[in-house]
Design a protein around this motif. Structure first.
Motif, PDB file in Angstrom:
ATOM      1  N   TYR A   1       2.386   5.049  -6.924  1.00  0.00           N
ATOM      2  CA  TYR A   1       3.754   5.541  -7.094  1.00  0.00           C
ATOM      3  C   TYR A   1       4.256   5.300  -8.509  1.00  0.00           C
TER       4      TYR A   1
ATOM      5  N   THR B   1       0.835  -1.205   0.000  1.00  0.00           N
ATOM      6  CA  THR B   1       0.000   0.000   0.000  1.00  0.00           C
ATOM      7  C   THR B   1       0.871   1.256   0.000  1.00  0.00           C
ATOM      8  N   LEU B   2       2.057   1.172   0.607  1.00  0.00           N
ATOM      9  CA  LEU B   2       2.946   2.337   0.671  1.00  0.00           C
ATOM     10  C   LEU B   2       3.342   2.832  -0.721  1.00  0.00           C
ATOM     11  N   PHE B   3       3.250   1.935  -1.722  1.00  0.00           N
ATOM     12  CA  PHE B   3       3.633   2.308  -3.088  1.00  0.00           C
ATOM     13  C   PHE B   3       2.415   2.490  -3.994  1.00  0.00           C
ATOM     14  N   ARG B   4       1.236   2.572  -3.386  1.00  0.00           N
ATOM     15  CA  ARG B   4       0.025   2.797  -4.185  1.00  0.00           C
ATOM     16  C   ARG B   4       0.143   4.109  -4.957  1.00  0.00           C
TER      17      ARG B   4
END
Lengths: 425, 425
Positions: free
Chosen positions: B71, B66-69
């Motif tokens: 990106y 999710t941290l790279f959603r």
């Protein structure tokens, strides 16, 4: 209406970038983007944490078919029509169509749509729903030449055009709506062309939706539906063509030459198993391709956020190419291309001089975090229910998810009662 | 926990019908369906106008991604991995993975998911997020034999299994997670098989996701990835296989013989242009096929309501057949099949004796009207945000869209800050 300031929102600009800006609205027009005047006198909406985008434009639907939502799914097309939809439609009254259209408009506003193209019947009642609710629409009285009502439909189309084109402060425009080549023989279509010439009206029609339709047309006329439309003089009249799933490279060249606009309906095409339209080829040929939901009985919702995503995902997997229909292209299809599809000027962008048809999206849910790229989030992560506030012609039609022109409680009661009557056997 | 009565809801039963019933819950188990006892002493939730369904089970994700959603979207797979994801992942700390997993869990709960299968690293931190939030999960430490950390990953997998299988009151179970045949050579996979035998642990692995992967495997080993897994003894160990997009009829027969369970990820397969899995063939062969979202950086959300719909729509259009994957099948894939995929007993149905993992859906929005068929509405019209209340093991983890175990405001702040640090170049 009057003066309205959308303050401090993240604004999706026509070049695809997102910037924190104020939007100044006077009457129905975006006057300026930038910083609000210090001495601002009008109403203010605080848009902090909200994404402002041009309202979605649904280029193809049959609004009142919301009444048949979830009535007949997972069926073969002809079973669906003959056993379920046609018998139920035969019972429809103008008042049913009014309430079904109102339900459609409520749903569209609540998922960020500010304009739609409709083809159905009892169109005076659809126009009444559009006028009362404040949404924008291009309306067409559906005409089937093979039906007993074929000639009557021509007469009704003409009087509907005369009475309603430009109505509701210009929010209603009218097209002619011959249903499709397989329900409108060439002689009938030539009458539609003549009427179109006489009135100066454009045409909304279903073309090349299924492989079977194209096969039958080739057998009967020796031509594809697109080529047949050229022969009867229809393509020259300004056409919004729904579906165009089974079009050949020659068809696409012809459509480009005639500036045909295409309503692509990925959700309906998938659910009815119609096929996958060559959207990438049509865009490359310079065609204007917008997005539509089709009717709620073959989708089953009118949520443009979903069509946006399906348009991008379906082309990627079909082409085995993750680069086709990137987020920005999908958004353009759902907004500025949609406006061109419907012939609306100065609509579909957030830009000074454009109509103030604006959707504000609340970005507070977990699926909006983190925010590396708001356009990507909109296309690949957002939901219709993220829409918070909607303006059409500068008028607030929904604020904090409360509709301002529709009584939702009464609506739910009416449509449930009417739907049950229509399907009773 | 304790006694809880879900009163007066529309309940989706295992046979696919929907009936208005009360659900009696004692501790973590559904005790009875029907009418509430007159002398009921425990807590009551009024479910009038709500649809009660078994919580969705997400059979394949990489939660902390999710941290790279948003990106890195609309890119070629190897560009995406090499230029964007791997450099950013290299900076991840255990604390980042904890917060990313927490974001994933918040999003999953808010869209009705009550259990998930995860494969990533820093799994102690994922387990901490699962334990704290009350969700159910099958966790696997991802292992890549070709990576410098390959041997360490084996050790970590064993100690993670020993420490966490059955943890959090049984809500956490552990699988072994060899990433894929193209990152785990046969010799390495044989070590995984040996560990699986020793521990009694099942295996979660990516298989036959892309055409290129299958081609390479045929070149290098003269076998499909499925056949290679049989050769190294992995298929015999109890396998949850993610993707299975490019499987042959022989592969499917072998998978059926070995009772391989499949995590089908239509959204990710479409967005990454991997292809369309032969779901209908796998179901016909008797395979258990569940649904998954894959990681949020290749989807871009963890919304099972969307996978449900995509699973149905994608197969229909691919087969030119509107009858395949009807609504009931899609729902079963997202619920009871999911439970079998993850090896959870008495989970995935609303039935007496089953675990009280229940999702309540608010049907008050326009897209839920009229109500001819609630299952059809769920699959073809609903949105993740329609979910109102979620129970896992009889405990209320969300009520009226308020999470009870997660501070959303702090979460948003933390993940935004951490995500920005990770992608800074």
């Amino acid at each position: 209406m009057g003066n309205l300031l959308l303050k401090n929102g993240e604004v999706l600009l026509p070049n695809g970038s997102v910037q924190q800006l104020d939007i100044v609205i006077e009457n129905n027009v975006i006057m300026a983007l930038g910083h609000a005047p210090l001495n601002w006198q009008g109403e203010v909406i605080d848009c902090t944490g909200k994404l402002a985008i041009p309202g979605f434009i649904n280029t193809h639907t049959h609004a009142a078919m919301t009444l048949f939502r979830s009535y007949a799914d997972d069926m073969l097309l002809m079973d669906w029509l003959k056993k379920k939809i046609w018998p139920a439609e035969a019972k429809l009254t103008g008042e049913d169509v009014y309430w079904g259209s109102l339900l459609a408009i409520a749903e569209m506003l609540k998922s960020g749509t500010t304009a739609f193209a409709d083809m159905y019947f009892f169109m005076d009642d659809v126009a009444r729903a559009v006028a009362e609710t404040g949404i924008r629409a291009s309306l067409a009285r559906g005409m089937a030449g093979v039906a007993p009502t074929g000639e009557q439909a021509l007469l009704e189309s003409e009087s509907f055009y005369t009475q309603f084109n430009g109505a509701a402060d210009g929010r209603i425009s009218v097209m002619l709506g011959p249903h499709a080549p397989y329900t409108c023989p060439p002689a009938y279509l030539r009458k539609v062309v003549a009427m179109s010439e006489k009135l100066g009206a454009e045409v909304h029609i279903h073309l090349s939706e299924t492989a079977g339709e194209v096969e039958d047309c080739l057998k009967e006329h020796g031509k594809t539906p697109i080529a047949l439309m050229e022969e009867v003089g229809l393509l020259q009249r300004g056409v919004l063509a729904a579906h165009c799933v089974h079009v050949t490279p020659d068809d696409i060249q012809l459509m480009a030459a005639r500036k045909v606009r295409v309503a692509h309906n990925p959700g309906s095409n998938m659910k009815l198993a119609s096929g996958i339209a060559p959207v990438e080829d049509m865009l490359k040929a310079g065609l204007c391709v917008g997005l539509g939901t089709d009717g709620a009985s073959s989708n089953n919702n009118l949520d443009m956020m979903e069509e946006l995503r399906l348009a991008a995902l379906l082309q990627k997997v079909n082409r085995y190419d993750p680069l086709v229909i990137p987020a920005g292209t999908a958004i353009a299809m759902a907004t500025e291309n949609g406006a061109r599809c419907l012939g609306f000027e100065k609509t579909g962008k957030i830009e000074a001089g454009y109509r103030a048809d604006i959707t504000l999206i609340n970005m507070n849910e977990p699926h909006w975090y983190p925010r590396h790229d708001c356009s990507s989030l909109l296309v690949y992560a957002a939901q219709g229910r993220d829409v918070d506030t909607v303006l059409v012609d500068g008028r607030i039609l929904m604020k904090n998810r409360q509709l301002t022109t529709i009584d939702e409680e009464r609506l739910a009661h009416e449509v449930q009662k009417r739907a049950m009557r229509l399907v009773k056997q």
